[in-house]
Design a protein around this motif. Structure first.
Motif, PDB file in Angstrom:
ATOM      1  N   GLN A 177       0.824  -1.200   0.000  1.00 40.70           N
ATOM      2  CA  GLN A 177       0.000   0.000   0.000  1.00 40.70           C
ATOM      3  C   GLN A 177       0.862   1.257   0.000  1.00 40.70           C
ATOM      4  O   GLN A 177       1.669   1.477   0.908  1.00 40.70           O
ATOM      5  CB  GLN A 177      -0.922   0.015   1.230  1.00 40.70           C
ATOM      6  CG  GLN A 177      -1.880   1.188   1.288  1.00 40.70           C
ATOM      7  CD  GLN A 177      -2.970   1.104   0.229  1.00 40.70           C
ATOM      8  OE1 GLN A 177      -3.479   0.022  -0.058  1.00 40.70           O
ATOM      9  NE2 GLN A 177      -3.324   2.232  -0.357  1.00 40.70           N
ATOM     10  N   GLY A 178       0.730   2.062  -1.045  1.00 41.81           N
ATOM     11  CA  GLY A 178       1.472   3.313  -1.136  1.00 41.81           C
ATOM     12  C   GLY A 178       2.900   3.185  -1.621  1.00 41.81           C
ATOM     13  O   GLY A 178       3.570   4.203  -1.819  1.00 41.81           O
ATOM     14  N   GLY A 190      -2.684  -1.522  -4.070  1.00 40.84           N
ATOM     15  CA  GLY A 190      -2.522  -0.199  -3.493  1.00 40.84           C
ATOM     16  C   GLY A 190      -1.195   0.456  -3.745  1.00 40.84           C
ATOM     17  O   GLY A 190      -0.922   1.544  -3.212  1.00 40.84           O
TER      18      GLY A 190
END
Length: 206
Positions: A58-59, A85
């Motif tokens: 994520q990110g 993500g």
């Protein structure tokens, strides 16, 4: 295959190896190529998971690439990363013989062009990748990469490694060779082919 020596001898040997490997890559049958690309995508995803560690994907800012000259097509990997993500970027050559910059990429067909005429996102939204997925013309199990000879990734990695960036080389197994690194070469953290995933520790023991 191997390349040894220094100076003009090494440059010539690399040029010959590069042409041989590009020819072999172009001759991979279509069905075998699709199967190999699917396996490379799976191995590369595992490498990215390992590099992300506890923080997860994520990110995570990942530099992807758009294939040229028979490089592995890894659309499945980019889609899987977006679904997990991660944020994608594409490398952009802003001037010759200089480090590349990176523009954020949503996975859609890009409409811009860089200084070499390669497709890049039109919007100049710059990011700094934490992991770079890098296509290899050839690779050595010790972590070395043979590219096209322009040095763009080497110059870029030299700048980004100091900021903690990691690298994942991808290539077909037929591209494996015994490569004597040049002074400017930057060792990769992972290398993925359809047959294996070579991590940093095992590579550095080679």
């Amino acid at each position: 295959m191997s390349t040894t020596g220094s100076g003009d001898e090494t440059t010539l040997a690399r040029r010959e190896l590069r042409q041989l490997l590009l020819k072999k890559r172009a001759e991979i049958p279509a069905e075998a190529r699709l199967q190999a690309e699917a396996a490379i995508a799976r191995n590369a995803f595992d490498a990215l998971l390992a590099l992300a560690g506890a923080r997860g994907l994520q990110g995570l800012v990942v530099s992807a690439y758009l294939p040229i000259r028979g490089e592995p097509v890894l659309d499945a990997l980019w889609q899987r990363l977006l679904e997990a993500g991660a944020r994608l970027a594409l490398p952009v050559v802003v001037e010759k013989a200089a480090p590349m910059v990176f523009r954020e990429w949503d996975g859609a067909e890009p409409t811009g062009r860089d200084a070499l005429g390669l497709a890049v996102p039109a919007a100049d939204v710059r990011v700094t990748p934490e992991v770079l997925v890098i296509p290899c013309v050839g690779f050595d199990p010790a972590g070395w990469r043979l590219g096209y000879g322009g040095g763009y990734y080497d110059r870029t990695l030299e700048r980004l490694v100091d900021k903690g960036a990691k690298s994942v080389g991808v290539g077909f197994e037929l591209s494996a060779l015994d490569l004597q690194p040049a002074l400017h070469d930057i060792r990769l953290h992972f290398i993925c082919s359809e047959a294996r995933l070579i991590d940093e520790q095992s590579a550095h023991k080679s």
